[in-house]
Scaffold this active site. Sequence first.
Site, PDB file in Angstrom:
ATOM      1  CE  LYS A 191      -1.622   2.658   2.906  1.00 58.54           C
ATOM      2  NZ  LYS A 191      -0.997   4.287   2.395  1.00 58.54           N
ATOM      3  N   GLY A 242       7.386   4.964   7.763  1.00 58.54           N
ATOM      4  CA  GLY A 242       6.603   6.022   7.658  1.00 58.54           C
ATOM      5  C   GLY A 242       6.827   6.963   8.937  1.00 58.54           C
ATOM      6  N   GLY A 247       4.049   4.747  13.159  1.00 60.48           N
ATOM      7  CA  GLY A 247       4.736   3.306  13.569  1.00 60.48           C
ATOM      8  C   GLY A 247       4.035   2.344  14.561  1.00 60.48           C
ATOM      9  CD  GLU A 264      14.239   0.675   8.438  1.00 60.59           C
ATOM     10  OE1 GLU A 264      14.715   1.427   9.063  1.00 60.59           O
ATOM     11  OE2 GLU A 264      14.659  -0.544   8.828  1.00 60.59           O
ATOM     12  CB  CYS A 298      14.024   8.892   7.340  1.00 53.77           C
ATOM     13  SG  CYS A 298      14.902   7.946   5.718  1.00 53.77           S
ATOM     14  CD  GLU A 395      11.418  13.013  10.642  1.00 50.42           C
ATOM     15  OE1 GLU A 395      10.763  12.697  11.670  1.00 50.42           O
ATOM     16  OE2 GLU A 395      12.184  12.496  10.291  1.00 50.42           O
TER      17      GLU A 395
HETATM   18  P1  NAD Z   1       3.097   8.329   7.716  1.00 53.15           P
HETATM   19  O1  NAD Z   1       3.209   7.497   8.630  1.00 53.15           O
HETATM   20  O2  NAD Z   1       1.838   9.691   7.795  1.00 53.15           O
HETATM   21  O3  NAD Z   1       2.775   7.542   6.428  1.00 53.15           O
HETATM   22  C1  NAD Z   1       3.363   6.122   5.666  1.00 53.15           C
HETATM   23  C2  NAD Z   1       1.843   5.896   5.408  1.00 53.15           C
HETATM   24  O4  NAD Z   1       0.880   4.686   6.287  1.00 53.15           O
HETATM   25  C3  NAD Z   1       1.433   5.871   4.866  1.00 53.15           C
HETATM   26  O5  NAD Z   1       0.975   4.917   3.395  1.00 53.15           O
HETATM   27  C4  NAD Z   1      -0.112   6.028   4.972  1.00 53.15           C
HETATM   28  O6  NAD Z   1      -1.050   5.911   4.630  1.00 53.15           O
HETATM   29  C5  NAD Z   1      -0.113   4.946   6.345  1.00 53.15           C
HETATM   30  N1  NAD Z   1      -1.073   4.643   7.216  1.00 53.15           N
HETATM   31  C6  NAD Z   1      -0.718   6.502   7.642  1.00 53.15           C
HETATM   32  N2  NAD Z   1      -1.835   5.386   8.933  1.00 53.15           N
HETATM   33  C7  NAD Z   1      -1.777   4.776   9.551  1.00 53.15           C
HETATM   34  C8  NAD Z   1      -2.236   3.384  10.025  1.00 53.15           C
HETATM   35  N3  NAD Z   1      -2.811   3.884  11.165  1.00 53.15           N
HETATM   36  N4  NAD Z   1      -2.067   2.326   9.916  1.00 53.15           N
HETATM   37  C9  NAD Z   1      -1.494   1.853   8.746  1.00 53.15           C
HETATM   38  N5  NAD Z   1      -0.962   2.277   7.657  1.00 53.15           N
HETATM   39  C10 NAD Z   1      -1.249   4.102   8.185  1.00 53.15           C
HETATM   40  O7  NAD Z   1       4.316   9.013   7.213  1.00 53.15           O
HETATM   41  P2  NAD Z   1       4.172   9.791   5.601  1.00 53.15           P
HETATM   42  O8  NAD Z   1       3.845  11.356   6.034  1.00 53.15           O
HETATM   43  O9  NAD Z   1       4.353   9.282   4.770  1.00 53.15           O
HETATM   44  O10 NAD Z   1       6.291   9.880   5.998  1.00 53.15           O
HETATM   45  C11 NAD Z   1       7.319  10.715   6.645  1.00 53.15           C
HETATM   46  C12 NAD Z   1       7.770  10.299   8.237  1.00 53.15           C
HETATM   47  O11 NAD Z   1       8.475   8.989   7.569  1.00 53.15           O
HETATM   48  C13 NAD Z   1       9.283  11.065   8.633  1.00 53.15           C
HETATM   49  O12 NAD Z   1       8.835  11.444   9.913  1.00 53.15           O
HETATM   50  C14 NAD Z   1      10.117  10.422   7.603  1.00 53.15           C
HETATM   51  O13 NAD Z   1      10.866  10.761   9.072  1.00 53.15           O
HETATM   52  C15 NAD Z   1       9.972   8.991   7.875  1.00 53.15           C
HETATM   53  N6  NAD Z   1      10.705   8.786   7.137  1.00 53.15           N
HETATM   54  C16 NAD Z   1      11.605   6.687   7.750  1.00 53.15           C
HETATM   55  C17 NAD Z   1      11.821   6.261   6.713  1.00 53.15           C
HETATM   56  C18 NAD Z   1      13.088   5.163   7.857  1.00 53.15           C
HETATM   57  O14 NAD Z   1      13.381   4.635   6.408  1.00 53.15           O
HETATM   58  N7  NAD Z   1      13.363   5.443   8.520  1.00 53.15           N
HETATM   59  C19 NAD Z   1      12.121   6.666   5.363  1.00 53.15           C
HETATM   60  C20 NAD Z   1      11.328   7.606   4.899  1.00 53.15           C
HETATM   61  C21 NAD Z   1      10.144   8.843   6.014  1.00 53.15           C
END
Ligand code: NAD
Length: 491
Positions: A191, A242, A247, A264, A298, A395
């Site tokens: 997804k 994300g 997470g 991650e 990230c 962040e």
């Molecule tokens: P997010 O957590 O809002 O969304 C990520 C994904 O999760 C999307 O596909 C979203 O639809 C889905 N999602 C949202 N709520 C959910 C739930 N309750 N259950 C399951 N899935 C759900 O993150 P974002 O805004 O897309 O990304 C930004 C964040 O991601 C930043 O904090 C960044 O640091 C982090 N990030 C980390 C890494 C890493 O490898 N450590 C890499 C990229 C981004």
Amino acid sequence: MNITPMIINGCPVGADTTLGVVNLVSTSGVADSAATLGVINPASGEVFAQVPAASSAHVDAAVAAAQAAFPAWRATPDAERQRLLHAIGAALEAHMPELMQLVMQESGKPVNGLDGVGAGMEVAGAIAWTHVTADLPLPVEVIQDDAVARVEVHRKPLGVVASITPWNWPLLIAIWHVIPALRAGNTVVLKPSEYTPLATLRFAELANAILPAGVLNVITGTGEVGAALATHAGVAKVVFTGSTETGRRIMQGAAPTLKRLTLELGGNDAGIVLPDVDVRAVAPKLFAACFHNNGQTCACLKRLYVHESIHDALCAELAALAGRVVVGDGADPATQLGPLQNARQLAIVESFAESARRDGGVFLCGGHRRPGPGYFFEPTIVTGLSDGSRLVDAEPFGPIVPVIRYADVDEVIARANANAQGLGGSVWSADPARAAALAQRLECGIAWVNEHGAVQPDAPFGGIKQSGIGVEFGRHGLLEFTTLQTLRVAK
Ligand code: NAD
């Protein structure tokens, strides 16, 4: 406007005609979606494509397809799985310009980008990771083989893996999840972020022309669809990239069925610059480490601790670089930094600038969104803040970086470590051995010397503390998509 379909059990699943848009006839036996989501080009703020909004029935159908495909895929000989994954790598390569265009349009990432970090690098990385991961061995380990017994450790796939990806590196992160999962013999339901589904859908379409039906399914939708997938009883493991907040929710939702997890999450990486550096030489590297992909990576450098003896000189160099950086539409090959990926992220970055102002931060450049269409924010460097300010402690995930003065190296290591996140960290010095010794004292999953953010497909990458659980890449990453079976044969 075209609707890019999802793929369930090898078949396209589109959106209903009731919206007055093209109906994609579903041959999967799964009904089309009743709703769509618009995909926005962040450089213009305009919707340029549509994807279906999956229902819970689509989630169920995708998991059921992956479950049905699992026995045959698990039984497929290793060499055949490797061959098919290399074929996916070749298909990505053959469609590189198209994939770059999709990544650029949906993420806002420039084609070339600052320091070569752009849509081209994303697609090239996707190809490289696919081939390197396809070649990783999964050998049987022999613990004992004597007159008493032969004891072997086998690596087995887990079952259905749910992959949930963010918007900052949409294609590359999908590859990071999907290819090792498939390599190990799992089947996948993917997804993508609702903001950036298009390159992922195209990747899944290309892969589905190569893989057996049901091995890789992709569904589109918001966090609700992600939650339905991540808590689905038919899913054995969730690999998620994300925010830390999401997470945590995924971890809670995994508890009832004890799903395996790789998380991650966010980072707030510190970089520590020692007084012996050549300020002019190091400034462009630090600038790129902070600002590539507009700070939306990230493992960007997000807190820059600089020794007081060189603080002002380095700030002047960084501000001069910010003044010269080309910000604009990613479609222009000269653009180094594009827009923020979405309006919500732009608002978050604006709020960080506001709190830095309230905390008495001195803005060396930037500090505001750009007037006109698109989600543009000026590259921003702030001094005069310290730990305890929101811009230092949290962040922002955007083009705004605090430069923080320090006097004592032991004290600055302690300050760098006094943070809930622990993804990456770096030490910059003319003495790499001393820097390496200091870097090892940083509480983070990956520590760099005289660089920040470099990753490679054969070395593990992942955060500690609240930056995540588990690692990706290489042998260590691959093993996370397996479970152990110890086989003891008595003699
Ligand atoms: P997010 O957590 O809002 O969304 C990520 C994904 O999760 C999307 O596909 C979203 O639809 C889905 N999602 C949202 N709520 C959910 C739930 N309750 N259950 C399951 N899935 C759900 O993150 P974002 O805004 O897309 O990304 C930004 C964040 O991601 C930043 O904090 C960044 O640091 C982090 N990030 C980390 C890494 C890493 O490898 N450590 C890499 C990229 C981004």
